[in-house]
Design an enzyme around this catalytic site. Structure first.
Site, PDB file in Angstrom:
ATOM      1  N   CYS A   1      12.689   0.319  17.108  1.00 12.47           N
ATOM      2  CA  CYS A   1      12.216   1.653  17.460  1.00 12.47           C
ATOM      3  C   CYS A   1      13.419   2.554  17.723  1.00 12.47           C
ATOM      4  O   CYS A   1      14.344   2.160  18.460  1.00 12.47           O
ATOM      5  CB  CYS A   1      11.326   1.587  18.703  1.00 12.47           C
ATOM      6  SG  CYS A   1      10.932   3.198  19.423  1.00 12.47           S
TER       7      CYS A   1
ATOM      8  N   HIS B   1      -7.589   8.044  10.847  1.00 11.78           N
ATOM      9  CA  HIS B   1      -7.168   6.635  10.795  1.00 11.78           C
ATOM     10  C   HIS B   1      -5.657   6.487  10.674  1.00 11.78           C
ATOM     11  O   HIS B   1      -5.160   5.423  10.302  1.00 11.78           O
ATOM     12  CB  HIS B   1      -7.862   5.923   9.631  1.00 11.78           C
ATOM     13  CG  HIS B   1      -9.331   5.742   9.856  1.00 11.78           C
ATOM     14  ND1 HIS B   1     -10.224   5.501   8.831  1.00 11.78           N
ATOM     15  CD2 HIS B   1     -10.075   5.771  10.986  1.00 11.78           C
ATOM     16  CE1 HIS B   1     -11.448   5.406   9.324  1.00 11.78           C
ATOM     17  NE2 HIS B   1     -11.380   5.559  10.624  1.00 11.78           N
TER      18      HIS B   1
ATOM     19  N   ASN C   1      -8.736   8.625   5.068  1.00 13.71           N
ATOM     20  CA  ASN C   1      -7.678   8.061   4.238  1.00 13.71           C
ATOM     21  C   ASN C   1      -6.340   8.109   4.958  1.00 13.71           C
ATOM     22  O   ASN C   1      -6.058   9.041   5.722  1.00 13.71           O
ATOM     23  CB  ASN C   1      -7.580   8.825   2.917  1.00 13.71           C
ATOM     24  CG  ASN C   1      -8.859   8.731   2.109  1.00 13.71           C
ATOM     25  OD1 ASN C   1      -9.645   7.805   2.298  1.00 13.71           O
ATOM     26  ND2 ASN C   1      -9.087   9.693   1.230  1.00 13.71           N
TER      27      ASN C   1
ATOM     28  N   ALA D   1     -15.382  12.305  -8.255  1.00 13.38           N
ATOM     29  CA  ALA D   1     -14.856  13.339  -7.363  1.00 13.38           C
ATOM     30  C   ALA D   1     -14.079  14.414  -8.109  1.00 13.38           C
ATOM     31  O   ALA D   1     -14.140  15.596  -7.752  1.00 13.38           O
ATOM     32  CB  ALA D   1     -13.966  12.693  -6.299  1.00 13.38           C
TER      33      ALA D   1
ATOM     34  N   SER E   1     -18.633   6.356   2.469  1.00 13.02           N
ATOM     35  CA  SER E   1     -19.936   5.715   2.593  1.00 13.02           C
ATOM     36  C   SER E   1     -20.723   6.267   3.769  1.00 13.02           C
ATOM     37  O   SER E   1     -21.940   6.159   3.826  1.00 13.02           O
ATOM     38  CB  SER E   1     -19.771   4.201   2.762  1.00 13.02           C
ATOM     39  OG  SER E   1     -19.093   3.912   3.980  1.00 13.02           O
TER      40      SER E   1
ATOM     41  N   ARG F   1       0.834  -1.207   0.000  1.00 13.60           N
ATOM     42  CA  ARG F   1       0.000   0.000   0.000  1.00 13.60           C
ATOM     43  C   ARG F   1       0.866   1.253   0.000  1.00 13.60           C
ATOM     44  O   ARG F   1       0.540   2.254  -0.643  1.00 13.60           O
ATOM     45  CB  ARG F   1      -0.909   0.006   1.229  1.00 13.60           C
ATOM     46  CG  ARG F   1      -1.929  -1.118   1.252  1.00 13.60           C
ATOM     47  CD  ARG F   1      -3.057  -0.815   2.197  1.00 13.60           C
ATOM     48  NE  ARG F   1      -3.883   0.287   1.705  1.00 13.60           N
ATOM     49  CZ  ARG F   1      -4.773   0.925   2.441  1.00 13.60           C
ATOM     50  NH1 ARG F   1      -4.948   0.601   3.707  1.00 13.60           N
ATOM     51  NH2 ARG F   1      -5.483   1.894   1.917  1.00 13.60           N
TER      52      ARG F   1
ATOM     53  N   GLY G   1     -16.766  11.343  -0.806  1.00  8.37           N
ATOM     54  CA  GLY G   1     -16.135  10.065  -1.139  1.00  8.37           C
ATOM     55  C   GLY G   1     -16.113   9.072  -0.005  1.00  8.37           C
ATOM     56  O   GLY G   1     -15.219   8.224   0.064  1.00  8.37           O
TER      57      GLY G   1
END
Length: 223
Positions: A132, A105, A88, A212, A173, A55, A171
């Protein structure tokens, strides 16, 4: 005018970033309980990193579209006080000129230590052995909100929506909580901009429908 804008996956779809419901998209190739939950990460961190590495690569290769640029221009208009809240995890809003975007998110290009909570810019490829930079624990994960976790900045988001003169969902739901409940908090005008009317369309005062990249610039221009 105070404007609060909630954006979802449909805003970035025309930039080549798939939505949850895309047939054949990346989300359909994985079991979400395995790659987008704390339990999945604990069971198989390598699989989770594989998913988000793909992703992340898709994200950096994508470009903001006309809708992102239009919202960036709207935010720069001194006549309005615009807050952009997004579901997003990409950075296309920022590359489209938006500032201080609230990523409820999380962000795909950021990393989080599951041990101490430290956050930093994520490399393109993350692995279970990444340490880390603060506590050296090998518990690095993407800084994204998984199913079962609480979205970020909810108090700020709720305040911005409730104080707005205009709340616009673009954009998305608008059926998954807590984002789905934001329209109920809005005291001003509400509007839905989407490819087609959603199941929550009746909760909005008005709607505009289509791609969009067409309807968002048109709406911004109308202001």
């Amino acid at each position: 005018m105070k404007i609060a804008i909630l954006t979802g996956a449909g805003l970035s779809a025309e930039s080549g970033l798939g939505t949850f419901r895309d047939k054949g998209g990346i989300w359909t190739k994985y079991d979400l309980t395995q790659v987008a939950t704390p339990e999945g990460f604990a069971a198989d961190p390598a699989l989770v990193h594989e998913f988000y590495n793909a992703r992340r690569a898709n994200c950096v290769e994508s470009e903001p579209n006309a809708a992102h640029f239009a919202l960036g221009e709207l935010q720069s208009d001194s006549a309005h006080e615009v807050t952009i809240i997004t579901q997003n995890i990409d950075d296309l809003h920022e590359r489209g000129g938006a500032k201080d975007v609230i990523h409820m998110h999380g962000q795909l290009l950021r990393a989080l230590c599951a041990n101490c909570g430290e956050r930093w810019d994520a490399p393109i490829i993350m692995t279970p052995t990444d340490l880390c930079p603060r506590c050296s624990a090998p518990q690095t994960r993407p800084d994204v909100v998984w199913f079962g976790e609480i979205p970020y900045a909810m108090e700020t988001i709720q305040q911005k929506v409730s104080e707005s003169d205009l709340f616009v969902a673009i954009g998305t739901s608008a059926t998954v909580y807590p984002a789905a409940g934001l329209v109920q908090l809005a005291r001003g005008e509400t509007r839905e901009l989407n490819l087609a009317p959603t199941d929550a369309a009746g909760a909005f005062d008005s709607g505009r429908y289509g791609p969009a990249t067409s309807i968002v610039p048109e709406w911004v221009q109308s202001l």
